[in-house]
Design an enzyme around this catalytic site. Structure first.
Site, mmCIF file in Angstrom:
data_model
loop_
_atom_site.group_PDB
_atom_site.id
_atom_site.type_symbol
_atom_site.label_atom_id
_atom_site.label_comp_id
_atom_site.label_asym_id
_atom_site.label_seq_id
_atom_site.Cartn_x
_atom_site.Cartn_y
_atom_site.Cartn_z
ATOM 1 N N ASP A 168 -9.309 2.019 -8.235
ATOM 2 C CA ASP A 168 -8.692 0.721 -7.974
ATOM 3 C C ASP A 168 -9.698 -0.391 -8.275
ATOM 4 O O ASP A 168 -9.398 -1.359 -8.970
ATOM 5 C CB ASP A 168 -8.243 0.666 -6.504
ATOM 6 N N ASP A 184 -21.121 3.274 -7.883
ATOM 7 C CA ASP A 184 -21.752 1.948 -7.837
ATOM 8 C C ASP A 184 -22.538 1.682 -9.123
ATOM 9 O O ASP A 184 -22.460 0.596 -9.710
ATOM 10 C CB ASP A 184 -22.626 1.787 -6.578
ATOM 11 N N TYR A 238 -6.378 6.651 0.169
ATOM 12 C CA TYR A 238 -5.108 5.926 0.268
ATOM 13 C C TYR A 238 -4.084 6.696 1.098
ATOM 14 O O TYR A 238 -3.182 6.102 1.674
ATOM 15 C CB TYR A 238 -4.512 5.705 -1.128
ATOM 16 N N LYS A 241 -19.259 9.300 -5.446
ATOM 17 C CA LYS A 241 -20.478 9.027 -4.695
ATOM 18 C C LYS A 241 -20.959 10.354 -4.100
ATOM 19 O O LYS A 241 -20.955 10.543 -2.880
ATOM 20 C CB LYS A 241 -20.196 7.993 -3.597
ATOM 21 N N ASP A 246 -10.153 -2.970 -11.889
ATOM 22 C CA ASP A 246 -10.131 -4.439 -11.878
ATOM 23 C C ASP A 246 -11.361 -5.000 -12.590
ATOM 24 O O ASP A 246 -11.282 -5.989 -13.323
ATOM 25 C CB ASP A 246 -10.083 -4.990 -10.438
HETATM 26 C C1 IPM Z 1 -3.186 -1.490 -7.933
HETATM 27 C C2 IPM Z 1 -2.922 -2.302 -6.712
HETATM 28 C C3 IPM Z 1 -2.302 -1.421 -5.657
HETATM 29 C C4 IPM Z 1 -3.353 -0.410 -5.253
HETATM 30 C C5 IPM Z 1 -1.703 -2.130 -4.442
HETATM 31 C C6 IPM Z 1 -0.710 -3.200 -4.828
HETATM 32 C C7 IPM Z 1 -1.082 -1.152 -3.485
HETATM 33 O O1 IPM Z 1 -4.088 -2.927 -6.298
HETATM 34 O O2 IPM Z 1 -2.231 -0.885 -8.455
HETATM 35 O O3 IPM Z 1 -4.332 -1.471 -8.404
HETATM 36 O O4 IPM Z 1 -4.220 -0.691 -4.420
HETATM 37 O O5 IPM Z 1 -3.303 0.694 -5.794
HETATM 38 MG MG MG Z 2 -5.727 -2.714 -7.667
#
Ligand code: IPM
Ligand code: MG
Length: 368
Positions: A249, A225, A142, A192, A253
């Site tokens: 990230d 993975d 990032y 990885k 999710d």
């Molecule tokens: C998160 C989001 C952020 C990230 C974005 C909005 C910059 O997806 O907090 O998970 O990628 O970190």
């Molecule tokens: Mg995110």
């Protein structure tokens, strides 16, 4: 507790409307539990860009560095898609994370009993699930240099760099081991190492910290993975997962969806302790700004309210009050209250965003 300062940054999309509900909760704790917060509100993301031409004003950045905790709604929206990269709403959030040096991002994935049927996975796979993803938040791909889009010959090349120093890995590993000691005493580290040197260093460094300081915690390693696959196959094998910025990230999710809805999950981003001993901290829901439903009263305020519960626990040492808030949410859900994102069962009329906020305040009222 003395007066604590809280900076609220509602942001974009559904951010402002879920934050209205959090304000109700904060007010309730002020009036009923003697938790006195000095609350300031300011702009971030697209809202800040509209007002000041930048996704985070320097003054707002300075305020964030001077409060006990920051609570953020969400940033982003299609309106800002064509802005220069440096002006995009997301840059406001990334600047906060970087300048506050919030290296440890805690993302719990907890399955509320009342919602176990709601997950896309089988109930037995998710019921009782309680895992914590610790995502490194201030380094890795990032932020690594070089980055950019350059021209080579007659085509363009996009470049980002994955880069981790040992000390960056050490401090987030420590944070994960410390959490594990207070939970199930297990850490699984994901990278990885089979294809990336930064992954090799990650694994070696986590091992080193483990052997030197935390050998009583159970540690395992997994390629990221395979970790994604195991998260869907049998998530209850995990307690704390520690991983880098990008894998974290994605994996968070995935973990979020195990619990049924992204609308339910909070996060805490913590840095080094300040002079008063509290960590620098920013709390935000894992979900985004959901521009498609913004302004319609459809958003679920629970993720943002649970983020405030994390603030009570990690910034203000009010674990009992955090438990009270989490339990009140659990009670509201087990009585059948649902927002739009939690429909699926027949015959349920969803509550609006403010309806859910009010229901939680009512549940709090009967908790004392
Ligand atoms: C998160 C989001 C952020 C990230 C974005 C909005 C910059 O997806 O907090 O998970 O990628 O970190
Ligand atoms: Mg995110």
């Amino acid at each position: 507790m003395g007066k604590s300062s809280l900076l609220i940054l509602p942001g974009d999309g559904i951010g402002p409307e879920v934050m209205v509900e959090v304000r109700k909760i904060i007010d309730w704790f002020g009036s009923n539990r003697g938790l006195d917060f000095d609350v300031t509100e300011d702009l971030v993301g697209g809202a800040a860009y509209d007002a000041h031409g930048t996704p985070l004003h320097d003054e707002t950045m300075a305020k964030a560095l001077n409060v006990d905790a920051v609570l953020l709604g969400a940033v982003g929206g299609p309106k800002y898609d064509n802005l220069d990269f440096s002006l995009k709403p997301e840059r406001g959030l990334l600047r906060l994370r970087k300048e506050m040096d919030l290296y440890s991002n805690l993302r719990p994935a907890q399955c509320f009993d009342a919602l176990a049927d709601f997950s896309s996975l089988k109930t037995e796979v998710v019921s009782g699930l309680d895992i914590m993803i610790v995502r490194e938040l201030t380094s890795g791909i990032y932020f690594g240099e070089p980055r950019g889009i350059i021209t080579e010959g007659n085509e363009r090349v996009g470049i980002n760099t994955q880069r981790y120093t040992e000390s960056e890995i050490e401090r987030v590993a420590r944070s994960a081991f410390e959490l594990a000691k207070r939970r199930g005493n297990k850490v699984c580290s994901m990278e990885k190492a089979n294809v990336m040197e930064s992954g090799v260093l990650w694994r070696e460094t986590v091992d080193k910290v483990h052997q030197a300081e935390y050998s009583e915690v159970e540690l395992s390693h997994m390629y990221a993975d395979a970790g994604a696959m195991q998260l869907c196959r049998w998530p209850k094998q995990f307690d704390v997962i520690v991983t880098d910025n990008l894998f974290g990230d994605i994996l968070s999710d995935t973990a979020a969806m195990l619990t049924g809805s992204l609308g339910m999950l909070p996060s805490a981003s913590l840095g080094a302790p300040m002079e008063n001993g509290r960590p620098k901290a920013l709390y935000e829901p894992v979900h985004g700004s959901a521009p498609d439903i913004a302004g319609q009263g459809k958003a679920n305020p629970i993720a943002c309210i649970l983020s405030f519960a994390m603030a009570l626990r990690y910034s203000f040492d009010e674990g009992v009050e955090a438990d009270r808030l989490e339990q009140s949410i659990e009670n509201v859900l087990s009585k059948g209250a649902r927002t739009h994102d939690l429909l699926g069962e027949e015959g349920i009329t969803p509550l609006s965003t403010s309806g859910m906020g009010d229901a939680i305040v009512e549940a709090l009222a009967v908790s004392i």
